[in-house]
Design a protein around this motif. Structure first.
Motif, mmCIF file in Angstrom:
data_model
loop_
_atom_site.group_PDB
_atom_site.id
_atom_site.type_symbol
_atom_site.label_atom_id
_atom_site.label_comp_id
_atom_site.label_asym_id
_atom_site.label_seq_id
_atom_site.Cartn_x
_atom_site.Cartn_y
_atom_site.Cartn_z
ATOM 1 N N LEU A 166 -52.706 19.270 -27.410
ATOM 2 C CA LEU A 166 -53.850 19.508 -28.290
ATOM 3 C C LEU A 166 -55.177 19.098 -27.663
ATOM 4 N N ARG A 167 -55.197 18.018 -26.898
ATOM 5 C CA ARG A 167 -56.484 17.491 -26.424
ATOM 6 C C ARG A 167 -56.848 17.919 -25.006
ATOM 7 N N THR A 168 -55.898 18.513 -24.259
ATOM 8 C CA THR A 168 -56.167 18.903 -22.875
ATOM 9 C C THR A 168 -56.668 20.341 -22.822
ATOM 10 N N PRO A 169 -57.778 20.598 -22.108
ATOM 11 C CA PRO A 169 -58.263 21.990 -21.988
ATOM 12 C C PRO A 169 -57.170 22.922 -21.475
ATOM 13 N N ALA A 170 -57.142 24.124 -22.014
ATOM 14 C CA ALA A 170 -56.093 25.088 -21.673
ATOM 15 C C ALA A 170 -56.167 25.498 -20.211
ATOM 16 N N PRO A 171 -55.047 25.885 -19.628
ATOM 17 C CA PRO A 171 -55.078 26.402 -18.256
ATOM 18 C C PRO A 171 -55.833 27.727 -18.206
ATOM 19 N N ASP A 172 -56.333 28.053 -17.032
ATOM 20 C CA ASP A 172 -57.006 29.337 -16.870
ATOM 21 C C ASP A 172 -56.028 30.474 -17.160
ATOM 22 N N GLN A 200 -51.076 30.168 -12.347
ATOM 23 C CA GLN A 200 -49.697 29.760 -12.088
ATOM 24 C C GLN A 200 -49.506 28.269 -12.306
ATOM 25 N N VAL A 201 -50.557 27.497 -12.077
ATOM 26 C CA VAL A 201 -50.492 26.055 -12.306
ATOM 27 C C VAL A 201 -51.608 25.660 -13.258
ATOM 28 N N TRP A 202 -51.363 24.620 -14.030
ATOM 29 C CA TRP A 202 -52.350 24.172 -15.023
ATOM 30 C C TRP A 202 -53.449 23.337 -14.367
ATOM 31 N N PHE A 203 -53.058 22.498 -13.377
ATOM 32 C CA PHE A 203 -54.015 21.569 -12.773
ATOM 33 C C PHE A 203 -54.030 21.752 -11.257
ATOM 34 N N PRO A 204 -54.656 22.810 -10.754
ATOM 35 C CA PRO A 204 -54.654 23.061 -9.307
ATOM 36 C C PRO A 204 -55.400 21.956 -8.549
ATOM 37 N N GLY A 205 -54.818 21.545 -7.429
ATOM 38 C CA GLY A 205 -55.461 20.549 -6.580
ATOM 39 C C GLY A 205 -55.367 19.124 -7.101
ATOM 40 N N ARG A 206 -54.584 18.904 -8.128
ATOM 41 C CA ARG A 206 -54.485 17.541 -8.683
ATOM 42 C C ARG A 206 -53.772 16.619 -7.706
ATOM 43 N N ARG A 207 -54.326 15.422 -7.542
ATOM 44 C CA ARG A 207 -53.724 14.415 -6.666
ATOM 45 C C ARG A 207 -52.946 13.414 -7.512
ATOM 46 N N ARG A 208 -51.753 13.085 -7.065
ATOM 47 C CA ARG A 208 -50.925 12.111 -7.759
ATOM 48 C C ARG A 208 -51.046 10.761 -7.064
ATOM 49 N N HIS A 209 -50.959 9.690 -7.838
ATOM 50 C CA HIS A 209 -51.077 8.339 -7.306
ATOM 51 C C HIS A 209 -49.901 7.498 -7.786
ATOM 52 N N ASP A 210 -49.593 6.464 -7.014
ATOM 53 C CA ASP A 210 -48.547 5.538 -7.430
ATOM 54 C C ASP A 210 -49.030 4.723 -8.621
ATOM 55 N N PRO A 211 -48.108 4.238 -9.441
ATOM 56 C CA PRO A 211 -48.520 3.427 -10.593
ATOM 57 C C PRO A 211 -49.185 2.128 -10.139
ATOM 58 N N PRO A 212 -50.172 1.654 -10.892
ATOM 59 C CA PRO A 212 -50.833 0.400 -10.532
ATOM 60 C C PRO A 212 -49.893 -0.790 -10.686
ATOM 61 N N ARG A 213 -50.202 -1.860 -10.000
ATOM 62 C CA ARG A 213 -49.396 -3.074 -10.072
ATOM 63 C C ARG A 213 -49.531 -3.710 -11.445
ATOM 64 N N GLU A 238 -47.652 20.333 -16.864
ATOM 65 C CA GLU A 238 -47.466 21.329 -15.798
ATOM 66 C C GLU A 238 -46.089 21.972 -15.916
ATOM 67 N N HIS A 239 -45.096 21.153 -16.209
ATOM 68 C CA HIS A 239 -43.730 21.678 -16.389
ATOM 69 C C HIS A 239 -43.666 22.588 -17.616
ATOM 70 N N LEU A 240 -44.334 22.203 -18.679
ATOM 71 C CA LEU A 240 -44.357 23.032 -19.892
ATOM 72 C C LEU A 240 -44.982 24.388 -19.593
ATOM 73 N N HIS A 241 -46.100 24.384 -18.869
ATOM 74 C CA HIS A 241 -46.775 25.640 -18.533
ATOM 75 C C HIS A 241 -45.883 26.527 -17.675
ATOM 76 N N ALA A 242 -45.231 25.928 -16.677
ATOM 77 C CA ALA A 242 -44.354 26.701 -15.787
ATOM 78 C C ALA A 242 -43.175 27.291 -16.573
ATOM 79 N N THR A 243 -42.631 26.524 -17.493
ATOM 80 C CA THR A 243 -41.514 26.997 -18.302
ATOM 81 C C THR A 243 -41.938 28.147 -19.210
#
Length: 315
Positions: free
Chosen positions: A115-121, A125-138, A304-309
């Motif tokens: 509901l709160r995230t802007p819709a994909p274009d 094919q992907v909802w968040f192109p170029g998104r970088r993933r990070h490890d969880p903080p300590r 992203e998985h929901l969009h792909a599905t």
């Protein structure tokens, strides 16, 4: 030995507001009693309040909680039907449920993100192109298995244990922001009436909502006489055996309140030491940053998985 501090830790961050919903507040309130029904020379006990105020029944609380839990999920179903051309709301629910289970993300969390995230274009094919993933903080100070650093359930269990260890009590709960409400997600030592009553909180008549609005720790030294509560909330706390409470906001790096941890105490409190308040504040900051990471990593992975599905060609 450090002396108890008279004030809880405060921050200089701007103050957000939590306001009731446009219809009725999700936090139940007592129906009015006779004008002099609550007058007394000493703080009322839970049985005294129950005899003088008409309180919501367990059945009423259950019905309210089911309605509120379903509310945002239903809205997300409708949005998915429209966005992906699904056949029905039932198909939207199945999509949410499947992705929730595979991604280890709560259904209501996933629905809120939809509901709160802007819709994909369109046609993306992907909802968040170029998104970088990070490890969880300590999360120093939290007892976590090495493989559970990405698990929200494990982190919430650990932060509740940490806060209750610092405040030296066996009773407490964790709430997360769910839209404009606090949603009870974990608890220990509290009875069913308490957990049903405070399953959703958006009214300003509780210590946790005050702590969220002011972005600071709030100590209620004596629930029986504290001004912050309406009488229904006061009764719900007293009847579970809590006479005092302390709420710690879980804040992101930008100061946004993402959740709350509250401890409950069977006797009135004199206060906490400066060292205890500092340890609680640091815990709230660390876990708030982790919740922000989770929302921007694990939850976005689920979207992203929901969009792909939903856009996968039918065989």
């Amino acid at each position: 030995m450090a002396q108890p501090s008279d004030r809880s830790e405060e921050t200089s961050a701007p103050t957000p507001r939590i306001t009731p919903t446009s219809s009725a507040s999700s936090t139940p309130s007592a129906r009015p009693a006779a004008p002099d029904a609550l007058s007394a020379s000493s703080p009322p006990s839970a049985p005294a309040l129950a005899s003088r105020v008409v309180l919501p029944s367990p059945e009423e609380l259950g019905a309210r909680n089911r309605r509120l839990a379903r509310e945002r999920v239903s809205r997300a179903e409708g949005l998915l039907v429209k966005r992906y051309g699904l056949a029905s709301a039932a198909e939207g629910f199945e999509l949410l449920k499947t992705v929730s289970q595979r991604s280890n993300v709560k259904l209501h969390t996933l629905a809120d993100a939809v509901l709160r995230t802007p819709a994909p274009d369109r046609d993306a094919q992907v909802w968040f192109p170029g998104r970088r993933r990070h490890d969880p903080p300590r999360l120093p100070g939290l007892q976590l298995d090495p493989g559970s650093r990405s698990s929200q359930g494990a982190v919430l269990k650990a932060v509740l244990h940490r806060v209750l260890s610092i405040t030296q009590t066996p009773m407490g709960n964790v709430q997360l922001m769910d839209g404009d409400r606090l949603h009870l997600t974990r608890h220990t030592g509290l009875n069913t009436y308490f957990t049903e009553f405070f399953a959703f909180v958006d009214a300003p008549t509780t210590a946790c909502s005050q702590a969220a609005a002011e972005r600071r720790q709030v100590t209620v030294r004596d629930v029986a006489s504290a001004d912050v509560f309406d009488e229904a909330s006061r009764h719900a706390i007293l009847q579970t055996g809590s006479r005092a409470a302390h709420s710690v906001p879980l804040t992101s790096g930008r100061g946004t309140v993402l959740g709350m941890v509250s401890s409950h105490h069977e006797r009135p409190l004199a206060g906490f030491t400066a060292a205890q308040l500092q340890a609680l504040r640091q815990t709230g900051t660390d876990v708030g940053r982790w919740l922000s990471w989770h929302a921007h990593t694990v939850v976005l992975d689920a979207l992203e998985h929901l969009h792909a599905t939903a856009t996968r060609p039918a065989h």
